[in-house]
Design an enzyme around this catalytic site. Structure first.
Site, PDB file in Angstrom:
ATOM      1  N   SER A 204       0.825  -1.196   0.000  1.00 51.89           N
ATOM      2  CA  SER A 204       0.000   0.000   0.000  1.00 51.89           C
ATOM      3  C   SER A 204       0.865   1.255   0.000  1.00 51.89           C
ATOM      4  O   SER A 204       1.675   1.447  -0.913  1.00 51.89           O
ATOM      5  CB  SER A 204      -0.970  -0.057   1.176  1.00 51.89           C
ATOM      6  OG  SER A 204      -2.076   0.762   0.947  1.00 51.89           O
ATOM      7  N   ASP A 310      -8.963  -5.330  -5.685  1.00 46.69           N
ATOM      8  CA  ASP A 310      -8.617  -4.298  -4.709  1.00 46.69           C
ATOM      9  C   ASP A 310      -9.441  -3.045  -5.007  1.00 46.69           C
ATOM     10  O   ASP A 310      -9.263  -2.403  -6.041  1.00 46.69           O
ATOM     11  CB  ASP A 310      -7.123  -3.983  -4.796  1.00 46.69           C
ATOM     12  CG  ASP A 310      -6.624  -3.114  -3.648  1.00 46.69           C
ATOM     13  OD1 ASP A 310      -7.444  -2.412  -3.026  1.00 46.69           O
ATOM     14  OD2 ASP A 310      -5.410  -3.130  -3.391  1.00 46.69           O
ATOM     15  N   HIS A 341      -7.515  -5.833  -0.941  1.00 50.11           N
ATOM     16  CA  HIS A 341      -6.307  -5.149  -0.481  1.00 50.11           C
ATOM     17  C   HIS A 341      -5.615  -6.015   0.564  1.00 50.11           C
ATOM     18  O   HIS A 341      -5.638  -5.729   1.764  1.00 50.11           O
ATOM     19  CB  HIS A 341      -6.711  -3.789   0.092  1.00 50.11           C
ATOM     20  CG  HIS A 341      -5.605  -2.789   0.165  1.00 50.11           C
ATOM     21  ND1 HIS A 341      -4.955  -2.303  -0.941  1.00 50.11           N
ATOM     22  CD2 HIS A 341      -5.037  -2.172   1.233  1.00 50.11           C
ATOM     23  CE1 HIS A 341      -4.043  -1.420  -0.570  1.00 50.11           C
ATOM     24  NE2 HIS A 341      -4.071  -1.330   0.753  1.00 50.11           N
TER      25      HIS A 341
END
Length: 654
Positions: A204, A310, A341
């Protein structure tokens, strides 16, 4: 010199040096067998003590005064490295994770945070990287981005200060930047133990910083492993002018900054607000945070991992970054999972640790273990069922233009290769989502226009990024558009719409490396959370129709006038099986995924000027030969509607 040629030369130089050193040691050893040639190492082994490893903190000067206090900012660098190698003077490579989350939010499925002893030295660093790789002869470095935890400066949300936080550490590891033993003191700290070869990894925001640092072309950064990472911060918050979240980068800054930074960084947050208008216009702030145009500067290899479902860092990010890296000849590898995610440590753990180990051994230690000759892509086809491709997308992939056409009922059309005629009309309903549209694909409904292919006579694979060009006449001065690609047919998939995003966390733990009292290498196991569906939405895109004339700046629409715009759909790799159908849906607000416009428009599509360009393996012939049997129209069930998401690129499983 081409990137591959340069890396090959460096690899052989490293291998030659290692081989000569091993040969010399063998010949000098008592009783060495004459004529026996030593074998080059193929795998690093856990031969060094993790419990007795050196744990220390250094503050590296970024050469930026982000908080304008008259002193350049220093970032905190927490280090774990083998004590035995420090005694011998042998220099080692480094694995680095630079993050804003070490104190605010935690890392990994268990949200681990850094801990320190009474002297301020690190005790626990989140995740398994230090536990696993330090005993194998690597140094591990965990960097607090500016404005977070124990670092100076202000959070910059992917901007120059954020990227420089980590780039300065790479420079320090290579002897090009200054480090200090304390946050404010003058005693220098030198990375005399590092050979400069650095690999960055992170999920991320962390992986985003790895992308940004690689895009500077910094020397010494040999590889990056970005997991669910952003490639352009504009595309995190907007899609061609349409806002994807109800807030901007200033909100994320408030969520991750340290209490000290919160007190001193008001001016920086104001710049984030002023530079990122909610109009969705591209500004210099967004250009600074777009790494894709600088893919040509990347010297590092890239091992990219992303969840194709995601809905936080959406799949457009990996698609455009991958394409830019490919265009510039960057060595690369990719894993694409079905989850949302989620880190691969939590959806393919054993294989992930083994592959990552071999990747770092090859890229940072120079071991010829064959990982560079294996298939480029691993793709999850069904929960825990993976396939591979020698290149990605496959070489036989070609862009095919698919055309919507009117059907027997209003809003229920067909999808094929022949241009359509006439129009279809829908009215934006902000209360409906893509799942509402898909489950009523065969029913005339006022909020969407759906177009369905014939049932497929053989499997049809889409691999890469799609685009949908729409010509629409609005009744209002504002309008947002959504386009989705749907696989119509029964399947069992990872339940990406669940709050766990496709995994179930179990109570049992498995261990991946060595542990200490304060830093365990044991983590909770996971398994796939699945759901049975009658359709799968596998690619999405959005736009503000007001950006029809300029991707970077919107303008009021002229009601009653047609406007043409192209929506960029997320990259994917999906097989529509034999007997299923491929569908295209065009609608307005996709609840939970794009914010509604100021008005409630009715839009009329000109079907002759509306089409999708999709990457099909086998090209147009594959589509033609697949669409051979008579369609059916069952009622469909899919995943739950998208959940409201916080704009935090760490999500529920950061």
């Amino acid at each position: 010199m081409p990137i591959r040629a340069r890396r090959t030369r460096l690899l052989w130089r490293s291998l030659l040096t290692a081989t000569l050193a091993a040969l010399l040691a063998t010949l000098m050893a008592p009783g060495a067998a004459r004529g026996a040639a030593p074998e080059a190492p193929r795998e690093s082994r856990p031969t060094y003590s993790y419990e007795n490893a050196i744990r220390e903190s250094v503050w590296v000067d970024t050469r930026i005064d982000g908080d304008t206090n008259g002193r350049t900012d220093r970032v905190a660098v927490d280090i774990v490295r083998p004590r035995e190698l420090d005694r011998t003077g042998r220099r080692i490579p480094v694995i680095m994770d630079a993050s804003p989350y070490y104190s605010c939010c935690g890392r990994g499925n268990e949200r681990q945070k850094k801990t320190y002893d009474e002297n301020g030295d690190p005790v626990r660093l989140p995740l398994h990287y230090d536990n696993y790789f330090v005993p194998r002869g690597y140094g591990y470095v965990a960097v607090d981005l500016t404005g977070t935890n124990r670092s100076d400066g202000c959070v910059d949300i992917g901007g120059r200060s954020d990227v420089q936080s980590a780039k300065a550490v790479v420079d320090w590891l290579n002897g090009r930047a200054r480090g200090y033993t304390s946050r404010t003191g003058d005693e220098r700290a030198r990375a005399s133990w590092s050979n400069g070869r650095t690999g960055m990894i992170g999920k991320s925001y962390d992986g985003t910083i790895a992308n940004g640092v690689a895009a500077t072309g910094v020397r010494g950064l040999k590889t990056i492993v970005p997991i669910s990472a952003i490639s352009s911060w504009y595309d995190y918050y907007f899609a061609k002018g349409a806002p994807l979240f109800g807030s901007g980068p200033d909100g994320l800054a408030r969520g991750v900054e340290s209490p000290e930074a919160r007190a001193r960084c008001g001016a920086v947050k104001k710049r984030l607000v002023d530079g990122a208008p909610r109009s969705g216009d591209r500004t210099p702030l967004w250009s600074e945070r777009d790494y894709v145009p600088d893919a040509g500067k990347v010297r590092a290899s890239v091992f990219l991992v992303h969840g194709m479902q995601d809905l936080n860092v959406r799949a457009k990010h990996f698609g455009q970054w991958w394409d830019a890296l490919a265009a510039n000849g960057v060595d690369r590898k990719i894993w694409l999972g079905q989850a949302g995610h989620v880190d691969p440590f939590d959806f393919r753990r054993a294989h992930w640790v083994r592959t990552l180990h071999r990747w770092f051994d090859h890229e940072l230690l120079g071991y010829d273990n064959g990982v560079d000759r294996e298939p480029m892509a691993d793709i999850e086809r069904a929960p825990d069922r993976w396939t591979t491709d020698r290149t990605w997308p496959p070489r036989t992939t070609d862009t095919v233009e698919l055309r919507p056409a009117k059907g027997s009922s209003s809003g229920v059309g067909t999808l094929g290769t022949r241009p359509g005629k006439g129009t279809e009309t829908f009215t934006d309903d902000p209360g409906l989502s893509e799942t509402d549209w898909a489950e009523r694909i065969h029913t005339p409904t006022p909020a969407k226009a759906g177009f369905v292919s014939k049932p497929l006579g053989r499997d049809l694979r889409l691999s890469g990024s799609s685009k949908v060009t729409v010509t629409a006449t609005p009744t209002t001065r504002t309008a947002h558009l959504s386009a989705v690609l749907v696989d119509l047919g029964p399947d069992t998939i990872r339940d990406y719409a669940h709050e766990s995003e496709g995994i179930i966390t179990l109570p049992d733990r498995t261990c991946w490396g060595a542990s200490t009292t304060g830093d365990s290498a044991c983590f909770k196991e996971t398994t796939a959370k699945t759901t049975d569906v009658d359709y799968t939405i596998f690619s999405r895109g959005w736009a503000d129709l007001g950006n029809w004339a300029d991707d970077e700046r919107g303008r009021p629409l002229t009601p009653g006038r047609p406007h043409t715009i192209t929506l960029d759909l997320a990259a994917s790799d999906h097989v529509v099986p034999k007997g299923h159908r491929l569908a295209l849906i065009v609608a307005g607000t996709d609840r939970g995924l794009v914010e509604p416009p100021a008005d409630t428009p009715t839009l009329t599509l000109d079907l002759a000027r509306t089409y999708a360009k999709v990457p099909l393996v086998g090209g147009a012939k594959a589509f033609t030969t697949s669409t051979t049997v008579t369609p059916r129209a069952p009622r469909l069930d899919g995943v739950a509607p998208p959940r409201p998401l916080n704009p935090l690129p760490g999500g529920s499983t950061s």
